[in-house]
Design a protein around this motif. Structure first.
Motif, short mmCIF file in Angstrom:
data_model
loop_
_atom_site.label_atom_id
_atom_site.label_comp_id
_atom_site.label_asym_id
_atom_site.label_seq_id
_atom_site.Cartn_x
_atom_site.Cartn_y
_atom_site.Cartn_z
N VAL A 19 -82.72 9.46 2.60
CA VAL A 19 -81.95 8.31 3.07
C VAL A 19 -80.65 8.78 3.72
O VAL A 19 -80.27 8.34 4.81
N TRP A 20 -79.96 9.72 3.02
CA TRP A 20 -78.70 10.22 3.56
C TRP A 20 -78.91 11.01 4.86
O TRP A 20 -78.09 10.94 5.77
N CYS A 21 -80.03 11.73 4.94
CA CYS A 21 -80.34 12.43 6.19
C CYS A 21 -80.54 11.45 7.33
O CYS A 21 -80.07 11.66 8.46
N ALA A 22 -81.27 10.38 7.05
CA ALA A 22 -81.51 9.38 8.09
C ALA A 22 -80.21 8.70 8.50
O ALA A 22 -79.97 8.46 9.70
N LEU A 23 -79.34 8.40 7.52
CA LEU A 23 -78.05 7.79 7.84
C LEU A 23 -77.20 8.70 8.71
O LEU A 23 -76.60 8.26 9.70
N PHE A 24 -77.13 9.98 8.35
CA PHE A 24 -76.34 10.93 9.13
C PHE A 24 -76.91 11.08 10.54
O PHE A 24 -76.17 11.09 11.53
N TYR A 25 -78.23 11.17 10.62
CA TYR A 25 -78.90 11.36 11.92
C TYR A 25 -78.63 10.19 12.86
O TYR A 25 -78.19 10.35 13.99
N ALA A 26 -78.85 8.98 12.34
CA ALA A 26 -78.68 7.79 13.19
C ALA A 26 -77.21 7.52 13.46
O ALA A 26 -76.84 7.08 14.56
N GLY A 27 -76.33 7.75 12.46
CA GLY A 27 -74.89 7.52 12.67
C GLY A 27 -74.32 8.40 13.74
O GLY A 27 -73.52 7.95 14.58
N THR A 28 -74.71 9.67 13.74
CA THR A 28 -74.23 10.59 14.78
C THR A 28 -74.70 10.14 16.16
O THR A 28 -73.93 10.13 17.13
N ALA A 29 -75.96 9.74 16.26
CA ALA A 29 -76.49 9.29 17.54
C ALA A 29 -75.77 8.03 18.03
O ALA A 29 -75.46 7.90 19.21
N SER A 30 -75.50 7.11 17.11
CA SER A 30 -74.83 5.86 17.50
C SER A 30 -73.42 6.13 18.00
O SER A 30 -72.99 5.56 19.02
N THR B 249 -77.11 8.08 33.35
CA THR B 249 -77.64 9.44 33.22
C THR B 249 -76.98 10.18 32.05
O THR B 249 -77.65 10.83 31.25
N ARG B 250 -75.66 10.03 31.95
CA ARG B 250 -74.95 10.67 30.84
C ARG B 250 -75.40 10.11 29.49
O ARG B 250 -75.55 10.84 28.51
N LEU B 251 -75.63 8.79 29.45
CA LEU B 251 -76.10 8.18 28.21
C LEU B 251 -77.51 8.63 27.87
O LEU B 251 -77.85 8.81 26.70
N THR B 252 -78.33 8.86 28.88
CA THR B 252 -79.72 9.28 28.65
C THR B 252 -79.79 10.66 28.00
O THR B 252 -80.73 10.95 27.24
N TRP B 253 -78.82 11.54 28.29
CA TRP B 253 -78.78 12.83 27.61
C TRP B 253 -78.75 12.63 26.09
O TRP B 253 -79.37 13.39 25.34
N ILE B 254 -78.06 11.60 25.64
CA ILE B 254 -77.95 11.34 24.20
C ILE B 254 -79.21 10.65 23.68
O ILE B 254 -79.86 11.12 22.74
N THR B 255 -79.56 9.54 24.29
CA THR B 255 -80.69 8.75 23.78
C THR B 255 -82.02 9.50 23.90
O THR B 255 -82.83 9.50 22.97
N ALA B 256 -82.24 10.17 25.05
CA ALA B 256 -83.49 10.91 25.23
C ALA B 256 -83.54 12.13 24.32
O ALA B 256 -84.58 12.46 23.74
N GLY B 257 -82.40 12.81 24.19
CA GLY B 257 -82.36 13.99 23.33
C GLY B 257 -82.70 13.65 21.89
O GLY B 257 -83.51 14.34 21.25
N TYR B 258 -82.11 12.58 21.39
CA TYR B 258 -82.43 12.15 20.03
C TYR B 258 -83.86 11.65 19.92
O TYR B 258 -84.53 11.81 18.89
#
Length: 621
Positions: free
Chosen positions: A228-239, A309-318
């Motif tokens: 759960v904490w891994c998922a929270l950290f993963y999604a929080g960083t991406a957001s 394009t800059r936003l896609t680097w984040i969303t696509a990368g994740y």
């Protein structure tokens, strides 16, 4: 009976399921235009804007239908979340059966999968139907609300003189309203689905994490709810990274919509004025102007391309990393034999559901920015409509009195204008029924404002106007208004067609020289395009023949007629319409023998001034 109105990209793997006349408006209007469009944006919070829209929907006649659709969506999404939990739990026995090569168990689990898939299919189809229906009903409620607010007495007219916020209302109520309701539906359902999935799967993931550990420096650290904490950290960083990189899209989207509306307006204007453009040979100039407006659209579009394009680097990368992220964090427990392959797939599925729900913001940031920008345009437009009722409330107003007497009277009349007060050459004016009066003025702005003041559209000023009720006075602007529909509708406007029989309609058309149109009374055409200016104004006079008001007030409408038509109209008012009072506000004609009385318009630069465009920015809610 009312008087005639005045014219005036490939996606990476992801688990996300959300998918003017302007002669009377001063130059200050243009200087403050940008501020007008953003006043509501800077003064109101997002919560306030959303609350106002909710209040509008709550007061609409579509409220009950929306509530039923919302309840249906909640039930379907909740049922879908439950079935996805069942489907995720199915992973463990199925993959364990594959690991043990238990063919009978594999076949049994495939039957279970088929049952789950059928139920999920029905739920998915139901959700799509509810989604699309909600779009339609939301748009229906929003557009009805905007139309009701826009077409309340005086509002649309005042808004048209209030600067940029009053331009392109059709764009706000058509394209913007449709786009906003589509985004509201998709984002709302996506957020609801993500929330329910998060609440459903976070418990599954917490329980599934009890034998999992974090390996560091040769030690095993058991953390309750490790996945759960891994998922929270993963999604929080991406957001956070998505917001950091993508928030400029909000302002860019708002600017793009404004510029697209300007381009549409410029093209419509060029098409409407194409005859004059062609006569003057001005196609090259118009092309230069349209290209300049289009270049501004392209400029902001290029900036949006860069930001996206800059936003896609984040969303696509994740999105790509999500394929292996849950396996990597769960691998130590699996490789040490702490869980079976089926348990691993169950944990991976639950992890993906949790982090997908938490990453809803990441996956939808572009759509959220688009929604925010569209909301600002619609909310600022609606806010401006509401403020129009209070426009100029601190400025003195003309006392407009409707009396039962057939005469008209003006006492110390002063009409507040941008450049000073406009008055008449006589302080006290009494006009008898049937009197024919010319009010001469050299400047169009003076004549137009007096005309509007007599109607009640421009109430700012001082003095008194006493006239019969509006249903007894017909106002004819310089540009005659021809409504859509049949010719009979245009002739009887604004009255209902059944109020006048065929004989009366034929007599009215014959009296103004339009007898050739009698066979076409029930024909539907673009009569505003088929008739020339002289014929349109003659049709307006034919309305007078039918409706017989006590007074007719014209704003340079006489200047449209050719000599033959003018003599015909003058003969009507000297004969059959002799009891109808006639006031023409126009330039001094060469031959004014038709008029029995003349008045002049005077401007006092030191008198009371008023300009709507200067007041709106401080009034926005």
């Amino acid at each position: 009976m009312e008087p005639e109105w005045i014219d005036t990209m490939t996606q990476p793997p992801s688990e996300s399921s959300a998918t003017n006349d302007g002669a009377d408006v001063p130059a200050a209007r243009a200087r403050t235009a940008e501020a007008l469009a953003t006043a509501a944006v800077t003064k109101d919070s997002l919560f306030t804007e959303v609350a106002r829209l909710i209040a509008a929907f709550w007061a609409s006649r579509e409220r009950n239908q929306l509530l039923l659709l919302a309840a249906g969506l909640v039930a379907v999404v909740a049922a879908t979340a439950y079935m996805q939990i069942r489907l995720n739990a199915w992973n463990r026995p199925f993959y364990d059966a594959l690991t043990h090569k238990d063919i009978a168990q594999v076949i049994s689990q495939l039957r279970v999968f088929a049952e789950l898939a059928v139920i999920l299919l029905v739920l998915n189809v139901s959700q799509v139907w509810l989604n699309q229906t909600s779009r339609v009903v939301l748009r229906q409620g929003l557009v009805h609300d905007l139309l009701n607010e826009w077409l309340k007495p005086m509002r649309a007219f005042r808004l048209s003189n209030a600067g940029l916020i009053g331009q392109n209302p059709d764009q706000r109520m058509h394209a913007d309203a449709q786009h906003l309701t589509d985004l509201m539906t998709d984002l709302g359902i996506g957020l609801l689905q993500s929330t329910l999935l998060l609440l459903s799967f976070i418990g599954v993931l917490w329980v599934s994490s009890q034998h999992m550990f974090l390996p560091l420096a040769g030690h095993r650290y058991y953390v309750p709810g490790y996945m759960v904490w891994c998922a929270l950290f993963y999604a929080g960083t991406a957001s956070f990274l998505s917001w950091l990189v993508g928030h400029p899209l909000i302002a860019l989207d708002a600017e793009r919509y404004a510029r697209e509306a300007n381009l549409r307006f410029a093209m419509v204007r060029a098409n409407e004025e194409i005859e004059g453009i062609t006569i003057y040979g001005g196609e090259a100039d118009e092309k230069t102007h349209l290209n300049r407006v289009f270049d501004s659209v392209l400029e902001v579009s290029r900036r949006i391309v860069g930001a996206t394009t800059r936003l896609t680097w984040i969303t696509a990368g994740y999105g790509w990393f999500t394929i292996v992220a849950p396996i990597l964090v769960a691998a130590p427990a699996y490789l040490t034999g702490g869980m079976s392959f089926g348990e691993l797939m169950l944990v991976v599925g639950a992890f993906n559901q949790v982090q997908t729900s938490l990453r809803w913001f990441v996956d939808n940031f572009s759509s959220i920015a688009d929604w925010r920008a569209t909301l600002l345009r619609v909310a600022s437009f609606r806010g401006a409509l509401v403020t129009m009722d209070n426009l100029g409330e601190s400025t003195s107003r003309i006392d407009l009195e409707e009396t039962d007497a057939p005469a008209m009277r003006f006492d110390d009349l002063q009409v507040a204008a941008p450049a000073g007060a406009i008055g008449l050459s006589e302080r006290h004016v009494d006009l008898a029924p049937g009197e024919r009066v010319l009010i001469a003025g050299d400047r169009e702005v003076e004549r137009t404002l007096l005309f509007r003041a007599l109607i009640g559209l421009w109430p700012w000023g001082s003095g008194r106007i006493a006239r019969p009720p509006r249903e007894s006075v017909m106002f004819l602007p310089a540009r005659a208004y021809i409504p859509p529909g049949t010719l009979r509708t245009a002739l009887c406007y604004p009255c209902a067609t059944h109020e006048f029989d065929d004989a009366a309609s034929a007599r009215a058309l014959t009296a103004v020289g339009l007898e050739r149109l009698q066979p076409l009374l029930d024909t539907t055409e673009r009569w505003d395009e088929r008739l020339n200016d002289d014929e349109k104004q003659s049709l307006a006079v034919a309305r007078i023949m039918l409706q017989r008001p006590k007074w007719v007030v014209l704003n340079a409408a006489f200047e449209v007629f050719d000599p033959v038509s003018r003599r015909r109209i003058e003969a009507l008012f000297a004969g059959e319409l002799a009891q109808v009072g006639f006031i023409n506000i126009a330039r001094e004609p060469r031959d004014a023998g038709f008029f029995g009385r003349r008045l002049r318009l005077m401007t006092d630069p030191q008198g009371l001034t008023f300009s709507p465009g200067d007041r709106v920015a401080t009034m926005m809610p």
